[in-house]
Design a protein around this motif. Structure first.
Motif, PDB file in Angstrom:
ATOM      1  N   PHE A 183       0.939  -0.937  -0.134  1.00  0.00           N
ATOM      2  CA  PHE A 183       0.219  -0.188  -0.219  1.00  0.00           C
ATOM      3  C   PHE A 183       0.915   1.721  -0.036  1.00  0.00           C
ATOM      4  O   PHE A 183       0.386   2.390  -0.417  1.00  0.00           O
ATOM      5  CB  PHE A 183      -0.951   0.206   1.285  1.00  0.00           C
ATOM      6  N   THR A 184       1.936   1.092   0.790  1.00  0.00           N
ATOM      7  CA  THR A 184       2.646   2.818   0.626  1.00  0.00           C
ATOM      8  C   THR A 184       4.503   2.582   0.249  1.00  0.00           C
ATOM      9  O   THR A 184       4.512   3.268  -0.642  1.00  0.00           O
ATOM     10  CB  THR A 184       2.812   2.700   1.917  1.00  0.00           C
ATOM     11  N   GLY A 185       4.536   1.279  -0.316  1.00  0.00           N
ATOM     12  CA  GLY A 185       5.881   0.726  -0.995  1.00  0.00           C
ATOM     13  C   GLY A 185       6.818   0.946  -0.124  1.00  0.00           C
ATOM     14  O   GLY A 185       8.051   0.904   0.049  1.00  0.00           O
ATOM     15  N   CYS A 186       7.106   1.740   1.482  1.00  0.00           N
ATOM     16  CA  CYS A 186       8.034   1.754   2.487  1.00  0.00           C
ATOM     17  C   CYS A 186       8.163   0.476   3.542  1.00  0.00           C
ATOM     18  O   CYS A 186       7.759   0.610   5.303  1.00  0.00           O
ATOM     19  CB  CYS A 186       7.500   2.817   3.087  1.00  0.00           C
ATOM     20  N   GLY A 187       7.835  -0.586   3.018  1.00  0.00           N
ATOM     21  CA  GLY A 187       8.104  -1.649   4.153  1.00  0.00           C
ATOM     22  C   GLY A 187       9.332  -1.816   4.113  1.00  0.00           C
ATOM     23  O   GLY A 187       9.740  -2.356   5.791  1.00  0.00           O
ATOM     24  N   CYS A 188      10.484  -0.597   4.062  1.00  0.00           N
ATOM     25  CA  CYS A 188      12.106  -0.985   4.112  1.00  0.00           C
ATOM     26  C   CYS A 188      11.738  -0.360   5.516  1.00  0.00           C
ATOM     27  O   CYS A 188      12.782  -0.768   6.320  1.00  0.00           O
ATOM     28  CB  CYS A 188      12.510  -0.603   3.281  1.00  0.00           C
ATOM     29  N   LEU A 189      10.737   0.603   5.683  1.00  0.00           N
ATOM     30  CA  LEU A 189      10.895   1.336   7.300  1.00  0.00           C
ATOM     31  C   LEU A 189      10.160   0.312   8.763  1.00  0.00           C
ATOM     32  O   LEU A 189      10.953   0.533   9.146  1.00  0.00           O
ATOM     33  CB  LEU A 189       9.918   2.969   7.402  1.00  0.00           C
ATOM     34  N   LEU A 190       9.921  -0.256   8.633  1.00  0.00           N
ATOM     35  CA  LEU A 190       8.929  -1.515   9.248  1.00  0.00           C
ATOM     36  C   LEU A 190      10.621  -2.102   9.292  1.00  0.00           C
ATOM     37  O   LEU A 190      10.749  -2.512  10.669  1.00  0.00           O
ATOM     38  CB  LEU A 190       8.460  -2.033   8.823  1.00  0.00           C
ATOM     39  N   SER A 191      11.361  -2.775   8.748  1.00  0.00           N
ATOM     40  CA  SER A 191      12.035  -3.804   9.256  1.00  0.00           C
ATOM     41  C   SER A 191      13.497  -2.572   9.315  1.00  0.00           C
ATOM     42  O   SER A 191      14.078  -3.629  10.184  1.00  0.00           O
ATOM     43  CB  SER A 191      12.795  -4.442   7.495  1.00  0.00           C
ATOM     44  N   ALA A 192      13.782  -1.441   9.088  1.00  0.00           N
ATOM     45  CA  ALA A 192      14.722  -0.604   9.707  1.00  0.00           C
ATOM     46  C   ALA A 192      14.395  -0.666  11.111  1.00  0.00           C
ATOM     47  O   ALA A 192      15.561  -0.047  11.926  1.00  0.00           O
ATOM     48  CB  ALA A 192      14.561   0.409   8.483  1.00  0.00           C
ATOM     49  N   TYR A 193      12.868  -0.661  11.894  1.00  0.00           N
ATOM     50  CA  TYR A 193      12.563  -0.630  12.780  1.00  0.00           C
ATOM     51  C   TYR A 193      13.446  -1.289  13.813  1.00  0.00           C
ATOM     52  O   TYR A 193      13.548  -1.065  14.562  1.00  0.00           O
ATOM     53  CB  TYR A 193      11.487  -0.235  13.673  1.00  0.00           C
ATOM     54  N   TYR A 194      12.801  -3.140  12.907  1.00  0.00           N
ATOM     55  CA  TYR A 194      13.316  -3.736  13.824  1.00  0.00           C
ATOM     56  C   TYR A 194      14.678  -3.935  13.776  1.00  0.00           C
ATOM     57  O   TYR A 194      15.591  -4.679  14.384  1.00  0.00           O
ATOM     58  CB  TYR A 194      12.993  -5.114  13.082  1.00  0.00           C
ATOM     59  N   ARG A 195      16.165  -3.354  12.236  1.00  0.00           N
ATOM     60  CA  ARG A 195      17.596  -3.280  12.161  1.00  0.00           C
ATOM     61  C   ARG A 195      17.661  -3.010  14.132  1.00  0.00           C
ATOM     62  O   ARG A 195      19.087  -2.980  14.333  1.00  0.00           O
ATOM     63  CB  ARG A 195      17.464  -2.975  11.189  1.00  0.00           C
ATOM     64  N   ILE A 196      16.944  -1.677  14.090  1.00  0.00           N
ATOM     65  CA  ILE A 196      17.465  -0.952  15.084  1.00  0.00           C
ATOM     66  C   ILE A 196      17.364  -1.735  16.478  1.00  0.00           C
ATOM     67  O   ILE A 196      18.515  -1.640  17.134  1.00  0.00           O
ATOM     68  CB  ILE A 196      16.924   0.077  15.209  1.00  0.00           C
ATOM     69  N   LYS A 197      16.500  -1.942  16.401  1.00  0.00           N
ATOM     70  CA  LYS A 197      16.034  -3.000  17.647  1.00  0.00           C
ATOM     71  C   LYS A 197      16.998  -3.485  18.066  1.00  0.00           C
ATOM     72  O   LYS A 197      17.259  -4.626  19.446  1.00  0.00           O
ATOM     73  CB  LYS A 197      14.166  -3.720  17.530  1.00  0.00           C
ATOM     74  N   MET A 198      16.916  -4.909  17.038  1.00  0.00           N
ATOM     75  CA  MET A 198      18.372  -5.345  17.302  1.00  0.00           C
ATOM     76  C   MET A 198      19.540  -5.261  17.773  1.00  0.00           C
ATOM     77  O   MET A 198      20.044  -5.584  18.174  1.00  0.00           O
ATOM     78  CB  MET A 198      18.130  -6.391  15.998  1.00  0.00           C
ATOM     79  N   SER A 199      20.023  -3.767  16.666  1.00  0.00           N
ATOM     80  CA  SER A 199      20.965  -3.647  17.610  1.00  0.00           C
ATOM     81  C   SER A 199      20.999  -3.264  18.837  1.00  0.00           C
ATOM     82  O   SER A 199      22.228  -3.226  19.383  1.00  0.00           O
ATOM     83  CB  SER A 199      21.752  -2.665  16.147  1.00  0.00           C
ATOM     84  N   GLN A 200      20.485  -2.352  19.156  1.00  0.00           N
ATOM     85  CA  GLN A 200      20.188  -2.087  20.774  1.00  0.00           C
ATOM     86  C   GLN A 200      20.147  -3.781  21.663  1.00  0.00           C
ATOM     87  O   GLN A 200      21.261  -3.811  22.288  1.00  0.00           O
ATOM     88  CB  GLN A 200      18.869  -1.265  20.883  1.00  0.00           C
ATOM     89  N   ILE A 201      19.159  -4.741  21.030  1.00  0.00           N
ATOM     90  CA  ILE A 201      19.186  -6.142  21.772  1.00  0.00           C
ATOM     91  C   ILE A 201      20.933  -6.753  21.853  1.00  0.00           C
ATOM     92  O   ILE A 201      21.718  -7.033  22.789  1.00  0.00           O
ATOM     93  CB  ILE A 201      18.090  -7.266  21.650  1.00  0.00           C
ATOM     94  N   TYR A 202      21.680  -6.786  21.185  1.00  0.00           N
ATOM     95  CA  TYR A 202      22.915  -7.569  20.476  1.00  0.00           C
ATOM     96  C   TYR A 202      24.221  -6.299  20.658  1.00  0.00           C
ATOM     97  O   TYR A 202      25.017  -7.007  20.520  1.00  0.00           O
ATOM     98  CB  TYR A 202      22.588  -8.333  19.507  1.00  0.00           C
ATOM     99  N   LYS A 203      23.823  -5.425  20.787  1.00  0.00           N
ATOM    100  CA  LYS A 203      24.953  -4.307  21.096  1.00  0.00           C
ATOM    101  C   LYS A 203      25.801  -4.468  20.234  1.00  0.00           C
ATOM    102  O   LYS A 203      27.493  -4.159  19.993  1.00  0.00           O
ATOM    103  CB  LYS A 203      25.798  -4.595  22.830  1.00  0.00           C
ATOM    104  N   LEU A 204      24.832  -4.221  18.716  1.00  0.00           N
ATOM    105  CA  LEU A 204      25.753  -4.060  17.587  1.00  0.00           C
ATOM    106  C   LEU A 204      25.968  -2.692  17.390  1.00  0.00           C
ATOM    107  O   LEU A 204      24.867  -1.806  18.286  1.00  0.00           O
ATOM    108  CB  LEU A 204      24.872  -4.685  16.337  1.00  0.00           C
TER     109      LEU A 204
END
Length: 198
Positions: A113-134
């Motif tokens: 619908f928006t073509g911006c699915g990458c923003l959702l996956s970027a949010y999870y990359r940020i979350k993953m970086s915080q969890i695993y100290k990346l």
């Protein structure tokens, strides 16, 4: 007739230091240098111990961003259906709060619908970086997903595999080992350069 004053005669007659007078100081300095280089005890009578310089451990991903060709099946799935890979990653990062299918449908809906699915996956990359100290620079993480989402998703997928997750499709959070469910993923040991050589 000599025009020099008496003071000039005294300056001329002042004894000049000989090489023999300067040698003991030099010899003492060189002997102290050689003693310290041999590791002999210093003035405090304690041996000099060489300590290697401490290297600061910087957080890094276990694989590079462009190493996607190391896992061709995952690359193909991610290239043609990024929502599937994203669903697997999001389920592990959220520790099974929702299923892979729900995350995949959410990503596919936003992408359709928006073509911006990458923003959702970027949010999870940020979350993953915080969890695993990346490396956790939100702007960089968003740009990575905006520019090359398949490479970013493949890197996150490989990171979870390196931390002990079974990332095969259909396994999910509930079928992970008890150790993984308790710790949320083992820590990857930092990369250390090769040992000391003589």
């Amino acid at each position: 007739m000599n025009s020099s004053s008496p003071n000039d005669n005294k300056a001329e007659k002042a004894p000049q230091p000989t090489n023999n007078d300067a040698q003991p100081a030099t010899a003492a300095a060189s002997s102290s240098d050689s003693d310290s280089s041999k590791g002999q005890p210093g003035p405090s009578n304690q041996p000099v111990v060489a300590v290697p310089p401490q290297q600061a451990a910087f957080p890094t991903w276990s694989t590079g961003l462009f190493e996607c060709f190391d896992d061709i099946p995952t690359l193909l799935i991610t290239f043609f259906a990024p929502c599937v890979t994203f669903g697997q990653i999001a389920e592990m990062v959220d520790r099974g709060q929702n299923s892979c299918g729900l995350y995949a449908m959410l990503h596919a809906g936003i992408l359709y619908f928006t073509g911006c699915g990458c923003l959702l996956s970027a949010y999870y990359r940020i979350k993953m970086s915080q969890i695993y100290k990346l490396p956790n620079d939100p702007l960089i993480n968003i740009l990575v997903h905006l520019i090359c989402e398949p490479c970013a998703l493949c890197q996150e997928y490989r990171e979870l595999q390196a931390r002990g997750f079974n990332m095969q499709l259909g396994v999910g959070w509930r079928n992970q080992t008890p150790e993984i469910q308790q710790t949320g993923g083992v820590m990857v040991p930092p990369k250390v350069p090769g040992g000391m050589n003589r």
